[in-house]
Design a protein around this motif. Structure first.
Motif, short mmCIF file in Angstrom:
data_model
loop_
_atom_site.label_atom_id
_atom_site.label_comp_id
_atom_site.label_asym_id
_atom_site.label_seq_id
_atom_site.Cartn_x
_atom_site.Cartn_y
_atom_site.Cartn_z
N LEU A 266 0.81 -1.22 0.00
CA LEU A 266 0.00 0.00 0.00
C LEU A 266 0.84 1.27 0.00
O LEU A 266 0.36 2.34 -0.39
N ALA A 267 2.07 1.17 0.47
CA ALA A 267 2.92 2.35 0.59
C ALA A 267 3.08 3.03 -0.77
O ALA A 267 3.38 2.39 -1.78
N GLY A 268 2.85 4.32 -0.79
CA GLY A 268 3.00 5.08 -2.02
C GLY A 268 1.77 5.12 -2.89
O GLY A 268 1.73 5.88 -3.87
N ARG A 269 0.75 4.32 -2.55
CA ARG A 269 -0.48 4.37 -3.35
C ARG A 269 -1.24 5.65 -3.03
O ARG A 269 -1.29 6.08 -1.88
N PRO A 270 -1.87 6.26 -4.01
CA PRO A 270 -2.61 7.50 -3.74
C PRO A 270 -3.78 7.25 -2.80
O PRO A 270 -4.46 6.23 -2.89
N GLY A 271 -3.98 8.19 -1.88
CA GLY A 271 -5.13 8.12 -0.99
C GLY A 271 -4.94 7.25 0.24
O GLY A 271 -5.87 7.10 1.03
N VAL A 272 -3.74 6.67 0.44
CA VAL A 272 -3.49 5.81 1.60
C VAL A 272 -2.14 6.17 2.19
O VAL A 272 -1.17 6.42 1.46
N ARG A 273 -2.05 6.19 3.52
CA ARG A 273 -0.77 6.42 4.21
C ARG A 273 -0.53 5.30 5.22
O ARG A 273 -1.46 4.86 5.87
N ILE A 274 0.71 4.87 5.33
CA ILE A 274 1.12 3.89 6.35
C ILE A 274 1.92 4.66 7.39
O ILE A 274 2.88 5.35 7.06
N VAL A 275 1.51 4.55 8.66
CA VAL A 275 2.14 5.30 9.74
C VAL A 275 2.62 4.34 10.82
O VAL A 275 1.82 3.53 11.32
N GLU A 276 3.89 4.41 11.14
CA GLU A 276 4.44 3.58 12.22
C GLU A 276 4.03 4.17 13.56
O GLU A 276 4.21 5.35 13.81
N GLN A 277 3.47 3.31 14.43
CA GLN A 277 3.07 3.77 15.76
C GLN A 277 4.29 3.81 16.67
O GLN A 277 4.54 2.87 17.45
N THR A 278 5.02 4.89 16.60
CA THR A 278 6.21 5.05 17.43
C THR A 278 5.87 4.82 18.90
O THR A 278 4.89 5.35 19.41
N GLY A 279 6.68 4.01 19.56
CA GLY A 279 6.49 3.76 20.99
C GLY A 279 5.61 2.58 21.32
O GLY A 279 5.48 2.21 22.50
N VAL A 280 4.99 1.95 20.33
CA VAL A 280 4.14 0.78 20.58
C VAL A 280 4.94 -0.46 20.17
O VAL A 280 5.03 -0.80 19.00
N ALA A 281 5.53 -1.13 21.14
CA ALA A 281 6.49 -2.20 20.86
C ALA A 281 5.89 -3.58 21.05
O ALA A 281 5.08 -3.81 21.94
N THR A 282 6.29 -4.50 20.17
CA THR A 282 5.96 -5.92 20.28
C THR A 282 7.24 -6.72 20.08
O THR A 282 8.00 -6.44 19.15
N ASN A 283 7.48 -7.71 20.94
CA ASN A 283 8.74 -8.46 20.90
C ASN A 283 8.50 -9.95 20.69
O ASN A 283 7.73 -10.58 21.41
N TRP A 284 9.20 -10.53 19.69
CA TRP A 284 9.27 -11.98 19.55
C TRP A 284 10.34 -12.52 20.50
O TRP A 284 11.42 -11.92 20.62
N TYR A 285 10.06 -13.68 21.09
CA TYR A 285 11.08 -14.31 21.93
C TYR A 285 10.89 -15.82 21.94
O TYR A 285 9.83 -16.34 21.58
N ILE A 286 11.94 -16.51 22.36
CA ILE A 286 11.88 -17.95 22.64
C ILE A 286 12.00 -18.11 24.15
O ILE A 286 12.93 -17.57 24.76
#
Length: 522
Positions: A266-286
């Motif tokens: 979707l990035a760069g398509r007209p009429g749509v924006r992708i916004v990173e939610q700064t400060g909202v973290a998710t972590n993968w772990y084993i």
């Protein structure tokens, strides 16, 4: 001088299920945070912003971080203080100012005197007491219930000030005040049933149609200023591709979660924006159950940590949306250590050497939660990496309920692969609250006096960003790395997909939307 700055078990599992499901989806307290806005767009008044997501409301679990619950708490309620997205510097909200005593055992808060609930009742110090004691109830499974339980006394004699007396200092006490929504003590029956939410936030709850939508209207008398929007509608759309189609067609204005592949498309398509939610973290772990055959040997756990190719997972599954890590902390955390964060960079030769030292090793089960293509793909990469190090493993898919039972009971048969959150807050929140890390009782069944001492020392530090705290975090980081009972893989931040006309969107560290200044441009 003030400065600005059983039934229980069933309910707990229900709350955790929502938090866990939300984290899985994110991986595929309002705050004055980075704003999702375009430039040069004239502010317009009116309109209803439509949010799309697959999750529905579960009233008994309102403190959970799932998108529906977070939408309610973010729009309808306020918290006492706020954090910015890129740090932990407290900012005023319902509390205008606060002071923590030098010994960390007294917190004094001066409250705003111009705030009312949506039913017109004035907000007072008694609402603070009620909200914090309700959150501390273990049946409600608040993430920081242990911290809330440290509050042993409340002075509410002044309706516009409250003093909290703590049993002992808690370095994350401000996290508690950032996270707990101020709720109405007179409407708890409706609160628990999902039929009514009476808060002090920018939007009033107007209705919930299970399986369909949740609706809100702007509070014209909001203490922070009347919102630009007339209202908000949270629309339940189960299929992710349907959500994207409806965003592009204008039926939806904002998607709370979008997979990295879809975000890139979707990035760069007209009429749509992708916004990173700064400060909202998710972590993968084993995680490693140290009581399982072979995993009591620290050499084996370290071999696993070296064997996993984090960069491959990041590139192949998340298209580079994230950061490989050996520690849980994002860069803005006071516990972040760039040098230590590369401790377990991929080193297959070192992993093989450690495996050879251990000698005979039984087949190691790797449990993972079904329902996500990404989760299964990560599990397969981990299995292949461990095989390359000379370890035979067996993948064991689990449904969500079984995963949660194992997380709570510490009964995984070997390794498990999943996600955790809350690393974006004060560092001691993670090892004092989260099941994988809790120094007193954790999923790994890891018991160690030095680790417990490191956690307690950090928790009792009054200034969580001061030199004493940072010294304590260094000790804590070394304990986490040396013992490797939780093996971090990577962390990333959630992304929002917005219509080009949506402006002024903000969010809290818990991912709650703040739409008090949002508007729909032309």
């Amino acid at each position: 001088m003030f400065s600005r700055s059983d039934p229980l078990r069933r309910r707990t599992i229900s709350v955790l299920a929502l938090c866990f499901a939300a984290a899985l989806a994110l991986a595929g307290c309002k705050s004055a945070v980075e704003q999702a806005s375009g430039s040069g767009t004239e502010v317009t008044e009116g309109g209803v912003l439509r949010i799309g997501d697959s999750g529905d409301l579960t009233p008994s679990s309102i403190y959970a971080g799932s998108p529906a619950q977070a939408t309610v708490t973010g729009l309808v309620y306020d918290t006492l203080i706020r954090y910015p997205a890129d740090g932990l510097e407290p900012q005023p909200a319902l509390a205008e100012s606060w002071r923590i005593s030098p010994d960390g055992r007294t917190v004094e808060l001066a409250l705003r005197d111009d705030v009312t609930f949506h039913d017109g009742r004035p907000f007072t110090s008694e609402d603070v007491r009620f909200s914090l004691t309700t959150y501390a109830d273990p049946a409600r499974a608040g993430q920081l219930a242990r911290t809330a339980g440290l509050i042993t006394g409340y002075d509410t004699s002044d309706p516009h000030a409250v003093t909290l007396e703590l049993d002992r200092p808690a370095g994350n006490i401000l996290d508690l005040l950032v996270l707990v929504p101020i709720i109405d003590r007179n409407t708890m029956a409706e609160f628990d049933a999902g039929t009514g939410y009476n808060g002090t936030g920018a939007f009033r709850f107007t209705g919930w149609k299970p399986g369909a939508s949740i609706t809100f209207e702007a509070d014209k008398n909001y203490w922070g200023g009347r919102p630009h929007l007339d209202g908000v509608e949270y629309v339940i759309v189960p299929d992710a591709q349907t959500q994207i189609s409806q965003l592009r067609s204008g039926q939806l204005d904002l998607l709370l979660r979008i997979a990295p592949r879809d975000a890139d498309a979707l990035a760069g398509r007209p009429g749509v924006r992708i916004v990173e939610q700064t400060g909202v973290a998710t972590n993968w772990y084993i995680g490693a159950n140290v009581r399982a055959p072979g995993l009591s040997d620290i050499r084996l756990r370290r071999a696993i940590a070296y064997a996993v190719d984090r960069d491959r997972i990041l590139a192949d599954i998340y298209q580079g949306h994230g950061t490989a890590a050996s520690l849980p902390w994002p860069e803005q955390s006071p516990a972040y250590d760039a040098a230590l964060n590369s401790t377990y960079d991929h080193d297959i030769d070192r992993a093989k050497a450690l495996v050879a030292e251990v000698g005979e090793i039984p087949v190691i089960p790797i449990s993972y939660t079904t329902g996500s293509v990404d989760t299964e793909a990560v599990a397969q990469i981990v299995q292949a990496d461990l095989e390359a190090a000379g370890l035979e493993t067996r993948l064991e898919p689990l449904d969500l309920a079984s995963t949660l039972e194992h997380l709570i009971g510490g009964t995984f048969p070997g390794l498990w692969l999943t996600l955790h959150t809350y690393s974006q807050y004060t560092p001691v929140t993670l090892p004092t609250s989260a099941f994988p890390f809790n120094a007193h009782k954790n999923t790994s069944n890891f018991v160690d006096a030095d680790y417990r001492r490191a956690v307690e020392t950090a928790w009792r530090t009054v200034d969580p960003a001061g030199p004493e705290a940072k010294a304590a975090y260094r000790v804590l980081n070394n304990e986490l790395l040396d013992n490797a009972f939780v093996i971090e893989l990577l962390h990333n931040e959630n992304e929002l997909a917005l219509s080009g006309r949506v402006q002024g969107v903000r969010w809290s560290k818990k991912s709650e939307l703040d739409l008090s200044d949002a508007y729909l441009g032309s």
